[in-house]
Design an enzyme around this catalytic site. Structure first.
Site, PDB file in Angstrom:
ATOM      1  N   GLU A  51       0.814  -1.218   0.000  1.00 15.37           N
ATOM      2  CA  GLU A  51       0.000   0.000   0.000  1.00 15.37           C
ATOM      3  C   GLU A  51       0.848   1.268   0.000  1.00 15.37           C
ATOM      4  O   GLU A  51       0.454   2.277  -0.586  1.00 15.37           O
ATOM      5  CB  GLU A  51      -0.938   0.011   1.213  1.00 15.37           C
ATOM      6  N   PHE A 113     -12.013  -7.403  13.566  1.00 18.40           N
ATOM      7  CA  PHE A 113     -10.856  -7.792  12.762  1.00 18.40           C
ATOM      8  C   PHE A 113     -10.560  -6.718  11.703  1.00 18.40           C
ATOM      9  O   PHE A 113     -11.434  -6.322  10.944  1.00 18.40           O
ATOM     10  CB  PHE A 113     -11.133  -9.134  12.080  1.00 18.40           C
ATOM     11  N   GLN A 114      -9.335  -6.244  11.696  1.00 23.64           N
ATOM     12  CA  GLN A 114      -8.834  -5.243  10.751  1.00 23.64           C
ATOM     13  C   GLN A 114      -9.621  -3.928  10.803  1.00 23.64           C
ATOM     14  O   GLN A 114      -9.802  -3.239   9.802  1.00 23.64           O
ATOM     15  CB  GLN A 114      -8.791  -5.791   9.317  1.00 23.64           C
ATOM     16  N   LYS A 163     -18.241  -0.745   5.030  1.00 15.98           N
ATOM     17  CA  LYS A 163     -18.514  -1.745   3.997  1.00 15.98           C
ATOM     18  C   LYS A 163     -19.997  -1.838   3.656  1.00 15.98           C
ATOM     19  O   LYS A 163     -20.366  -2.027   2.484  1.00 15.98           O
ATOM     20  CB  LYS A 163     -17.980  -3.110   4.425  1.00 15.98           C
ATOM     21  N   MET A 484      23.711  10.060   3.886  1.00 13.91           N
ATOM     22  CA  MET A 484      23.538  11.349   4.538  1.00 13.91           C
ATOM     23  C   MET A 484      23.778  11.259   6.035  1.00 13.91           C
ATOM     24  O   MET A 484      24.431  12.120   6.630  1.00 13.91           O
ATOM     25  CB  MET A 484      22.132  11.891   4.251  1.00 13.91           C
TER      26      MET A 484
END
Length: 573
Positions: A51, A113-114, A163, A484
């Site tokens: 993602e 869940f999630q 959803k 760096m």
């Protein structure tokens, strides 16, 4: 027409002219992905490896095309994996709409869940966030999000949709984008959002008149070209303004391409790794006009001594930026394009030959030795790339020494040519951004300049590059260290190289081959030339290429000014 919320999402994307999206599916967003399957002939979806890669790709697409980028993700870890990309877009004012789906309404707040409160997580790093729990509000929310992302100071907006809303039925009435403002709906909704930089403020003519008088009285004017010039595509107006007042121009990291780096008035980058000409010009000018510049700590390292002899004028679209970091003597609130157009209409032609002679007596670019034990210098690599690839090549960088070298030695000539993470400094940004740029500009050559540390972050997106036949050429500046940080340790931490030595895999050539791409390691300019020719042939076949360039560990970015010190106190020249 009655349809599901999922179909409303896709229809609203089409309303906005969206034909390209980036993302990664999951359980809660499956209804939307099911609809996208039916729209494959109208919307191209790029499935990334992660993602975060999708977020950077949507950002790179937005920066390079000037359009709003779109990124999709599922709930929970899918949504939180976007946050680095969201923050990157926010810090650099890049317009991206992120669309996530959450668990059903009845499951919210139950540690389902999630489940995650992504609107709360993303609130500090977006222009606005929306949680849609009513399908009747879905279409207007999406329209508002796009209007908000591109209005005023651009930036990311996040929409989270439960959803059950994507499955619910609703009467949908198409509303073409050009009608959104006409019916007043967009303005009303945007006015309720929480940010101060939403709509396009009209510049005040009196403020413009005052600046015109200040220019008339100045003998040593200096300009700073910031990212606001790039975002507003005000490059032509800015260049005309610079010529009319005949002033040297220092360029910020985000301003690359807005002022042509090869322009006779360009003094190079300003700030911590700015050129001597830029930094000394700012220190010696009597009028400093900064356009679309935030005066960040990498530019105004010591704000109370910044431009000590000058009257400072700040032109910016976002009132919140005025006097935030540097106290100004005058400011103009407005879109850079509008402000500069008005200024150009009323100021005469000026001549500041003596002042320019002084500023350009200092170097505008760092010179590097040509011979370094079995390795190439940054200048050699970048000069060879610039010579062998088209002048309009799009360059996406990661963050580190390679980033500074690229900006110092490439002369970017148009907005969107340079894609780099300035405000957030995101290692791993470059490959995703290059994917988005190539997807949005298939006719252009797109290259990815990275370091061996940054490339490890998101090299998994080589799978995306290969699958979609995106012929991106990656150049790895491989010096075996986190360059760096290693440089700071050498100069300021007694050469105690704590956890910056990259004495481990992978073999980047073999890694490229594992992803189905060709790769090669080069140690001299002749080998680099041969590799670039090979990469150009691969490009014709729609294949990317990885070139691992040997750079000496002891190479450092020069000049360098230590943080918190005067802009002319060079630690390295």
């Amino acid at each position: 027409m009655e349809m599901t919320g999922a179909r409303v999402v896709v229809e609203c994307l089409l309303e906005q002219g969206v034909d390209t999206v980036f993302g990664y599916p999951g359980g809660t967003i499956l209804n939307i992905y099911d609809e996208l399957y039916k729209y494959q002939d109208r919307i191209t979806h790029y499935l990334t490896s992660h993602e975060q890669g999708a977020a950077h790709a949507a950002d790179g697409y937005a920066r390079s095309t000037g359009k709003v980028g779109v990124c999709l993700a599922t709930s929970g870890p899918g949504a939180t994996n976007l946050t680095t990309g969201i923050a990157t877009a926010y810090m650099d004012s890049s317009p991206v709409v992120f669309i996530c789906c959450n668990v059903g309404q009845k499951l919210l707040g139950k540690d389902t869940f999630q489940e995650v409160d992504i609107t709360g997580v993303a609130m500090p790093i977006t222009k606005s966030t929306y949680l849609v729990r009513d399908v009747n509000k879905l279409a207007d929310t999406i329209r508002t999000a796009f209007g908000l992302a591109r209005s005023g100071r651009p930036g990311p907006v996040l929409i989270d949709i439960t959803k059950d809303v994507t499955a619910a039925l609703v009467d949908y009435a198409p509303l073409p984008r050009e009608e959104h403002r006409k019916n007043g709906m967009l303005g009303k909704l945007i006015s309720r959002a929480r940010t101060s930089s939403l709509l396009m403020p009209e510049p005040d003519q009196q403020d413009i008149d005052i600046l015109a008088e200040m220019i008339r009285d100045s003998e040593k004017p200096m300009l700073i070209c910031g990212g606001g010039v790039t975002r507003s595509r005000a490059h032509m107006e800015f260049r005309e303004f610079a010529r009319k007042i005949d002033a040297p121009v220092a360029i910020t990291l985000m301003g690359g391409g807005a002022m042509d780096g090869a322009d006779p008035l360009a003094t190079g980058m300003i700030g911590m790794h700015g050129s001597q000409a830029s930094n000394r010009g700012v220190a010696g000018c009597d009028l400093l006009i900064a356009v679309g510049c935030r005066f960040s700590d990498r530019v105004a390292l010591k704000p109370d001594t910044f431009a000590p002899q000058a009257k400072i004028v700040h032109i910016d679209i976002d009132r919140a930026e005025i006097n935030k970091n540097v106290q100004t003597d005058h400011h103009i609130i407005g879109n850079a394009k509008d402000v500069l157009r008005k200024l150009n209409e009323q100021i005469p032609q000026y001549n500041h030959t003596e002042w320019k002679r002084y500023v350009f007596s200092f170097p505008t670019e760092t010179k590097y030795d040509d011979d370094v034990n079995g390795a190439m210098t940054p200048k050699q690599i970048l000069s060879t790339i610039a010579e062998m690839l088209p002048k309009d090549t799009t360059v996406a960088t990661d963050v580190g020494e390679h980033q500074m070298w690229a900006i110092q030695h490439f002369h970017f000539s148009y907005p969107g040519q340079l894609l780099t993470s300035g405000g957030y400094g995101t290692m791993g940004f470059g490959l995703g951004a290059a994917i988005g740029a190539q997807a949005g500009n298939p006719e252009k050559t797109v290259i990815h300049i990275t370091g061996d540390g940054s490339f490890r972050m998101n090299c998994n997106e080589l799978a995306t590059e290969e699958h979609y036949k995106l012929p991106i050429i990656t150049f790895i500046f491989n010096n075996g260290v986190l360059g760096m940080v290693h440089q700071w340790q050498k100069l300021m931490y007694g050469q105690r190289y704590s956890q910056t030595i990259l004495d481990r895999g992978p073999d980047f050539v073999k890694l490229a081959e594992a992803y189905g791409l060709k790769g090669t390691r080069v140690t001299c300019v002749e080998e680099l030339r041969s590799a670039i020719e090979d990469a150009k042939q691969e490009r014709k076949a729609g294949r990317g290429y990885v070139i691992d360039c040997a750079v000496a560990t002891e190479e450092m970015v020069r000049p360098m000014v230590n943080g918190g010190t005067n802009i002319t106190e060079f630690l390295l020249n």
